[in-house]
Design an enzyme around this catalytic site. Structure first.
Site, PDB file in Angstrom:
ATOM      1  N   SER A  33       0.824  -1.209   0.000  1.00 52.53           N
ATOM      2  CA  SER A  33       0.000   0.000   0.000  1.00 52.53           C
ATOM      3  C   SER A  33       0.859   1.260   0.000  1.00 52.53           C
ATOM      4  O   SER A  33       2.022   1.242   0.392  1.00 52.53           O
ATOM      5  CB  SER A  33      -0.904   0.025   1.237  1.00 52.53           C
ATOM      6  OG  SER A  33      -1.762  -1.094   1.258  1.00 52.53           O
TER       7      SER A  33
HETATM    8  N1  SAH Z   1      -0.883  -5.163   4.218  1.00 56.58           N
HETATM    9  C1  SAH Z   1      -0.197  -5.433   2.957  1.00 56.58           C
HETATM   10  C2  SAH Z   1      -1.071  -5.013   1.771  1.00 56.58           C
HETATM   11  C3  SAH Z   1      -0.947  -5.984   0.645  1.00 56.58           C
HETATM   12  S1  SAH Z   1      -2.205  -5.847  -0.612  1.00 56.58           S
HETATM   13  C4  SAH Z   1       1.166  -4.771   2.915  1.00 56.58           C
HETATM   14  O1  SAH Z   1       1.499  -4.000   3.836  1.00 56.58           O
HETATM   15  O2  SAH Z   1       1.949  -5.053   2.005  1.00 56.58           O
HETATM   16  C5  SAH Z   1      -3.539  -6.789   0.105  1.00 56.58           C
HETATM   17  C6  SAH Z   1      -3.290  -8.242   0.399  1.00 56.58           C
HETATM   18  O3  SAH Z   1      -4.534  -8.829   0.772  1.00 56.58           O
HETATM   19  C7  SAH Z   1      -2.768  -9.081  -0.784  1.00 56.58           C
HETATM   20  O4  SAH Z   1      -1.567  -9.683  -0.407  1.00 56.58           O
HETATM   21  C8  SAH Z   1      -3.870 -10.114  -1.008  1.00 56.58           C
HETATM   22  O5  SAH Z   1      -3.393 -11.385  -1.411  1.00 56.58           O
HETATM   23  C9  SAH Z   1      -4.513 -10.177   0.376  1.00 56.58           C
HETATM   24  N2  SAH Z   1      -5.882 -10.710   0.413  1.00 56.58           N
HETATM   25  C10 SAH Z   1      -6.904 -10.540  -0.468  1.00 56.58           C
HETATM   26  N3  SAH Z   1      -7.985 -11.245  -0.081  1.00 56.58           N
HETATM   27  C11 SAH Z   1      -7.646 -11.889   1.083  1.00 56.58           C
HETATM   28  C12 SAH Z   1      -8.326 -12.807   1.968  1.00 56.58           C
HETATM   29  N4  SAH Z   1      -9.565 -13.244   1.734  1.00 56.58           N
HETATM   30  N5  SAH Z   1      -7.663 -13.254   3.053  1.00 56.58           N
HETATM   31  C13 SAH Z   1      -6.389 -12.870   3.310  1.00 56.58           C
HETATM   32  N6  SAH Z   1      -5.685 -12.027   2.517  1.00 56.58           N
HETATM   33  C14 SAH Z   1      -6.310 -11.546   1.407  1.00 56.58           C
END
Ligand code: SAH
Length: 179
Positions: free
Chosen positions: A30
């Site tokens: 993000s």
């Molecule tokens: N908090 C992360 C943001 C990554 S983007 C950071 O600091 O880098 C969002 C993430 O949510 C992705 O890795 C995606 O695979 C995950 N995601 C999407 N749907 C999800 C679900 N149902 N359960 C767990 N993770 C999920």
């Protein structure tokens, strides 16, 4: 903490720009502004039990750990899950639990939580997550399909919730199941 540690070396030059970047498996780390915005809405107190949905690169989790939270974090994408597991060890960040699973279910065995942060764009607010908040607990979740409205839900009582919205953000989608 240094954001560049959470990016592939090809993106090092970009680590301190206010942008989202690829972290593999079609996912992104993000914007730093978004991480700060969500972290602030959580109002983390030291030793709060915080559940994060979407571990991704591990950056948001590391920020929460630096804030003194006890962090439970779930990732649904196995490739990313494994990659970030190695990074957590290398950087010595220790979430209380790091789970490969579907965030829509939350973590019933570890509930209730002081707060829950969703770091992917949710089509709607999952009931299961509301049910895993303490009374007084806070859920911070971007809600919407194309673009998302940052939403704070506070649990006032067993059955009452107050919702406040904070403008538009863009996230990768909250997908169900795991892969
Ligand atoms: N908090 C992360 C943001 C990554 S983007 C950071 O600091 O880098 C969002 C993430 O949510 C992705 O890795 C995606 O695979 C995950 N995601 C999407 N749907 C999800 C679900 N149902 N359960 C767990 N993770 C999920």
């Amino acid at each position: 903490m240094p954001r560049h540690l959470f990016l592939d070396s090809s993106f090092l030059d970009h680590a301190y720009q206010n942008k989202a970047f690829p972290i593999g498996a079609n996912q992104t780390i993000s914007h730093p502004y978004t991480v700060a915005f969500q972290s602030e809405l959580l109002q983390v107190q030291p030793n709060d039990r915080v559940l994060e949905i979407g571990t991704g690169s591990g950056y948001q989790c590391a920020v929460l750990l630096e804030m003194g939270a006890t962090v439970y974090t779930i990732e649904r994408q196995n490739e990313l899950f494994k990659k970030t597991n190695i990074l957590f060890r290398k950087l010595q960040y220790r979430p209380k639990r790091y789970v490969f699973g579907d965030g829509y279910k939350g973590l019933p065995d570890d509930a209730p939580f002081d707060s829950i942060i969703v770091t992917c764009g949710a089509p709607e607010i999952p009931q299961a997550l509301l049910g895993q908040l303490k009374i007084g607990g806070r859920l911070v979740i971007p809600v919407g399909d194309e673009a998302q409205i940052m939403t704070l839900v506070v649990r006032d009582s067993a059955t009452e919730f107050t919702k406040t919205t904070y403008g538009e953000f863009r996230f990768v989608p909250f997908l169900s199941g795991k892969e």
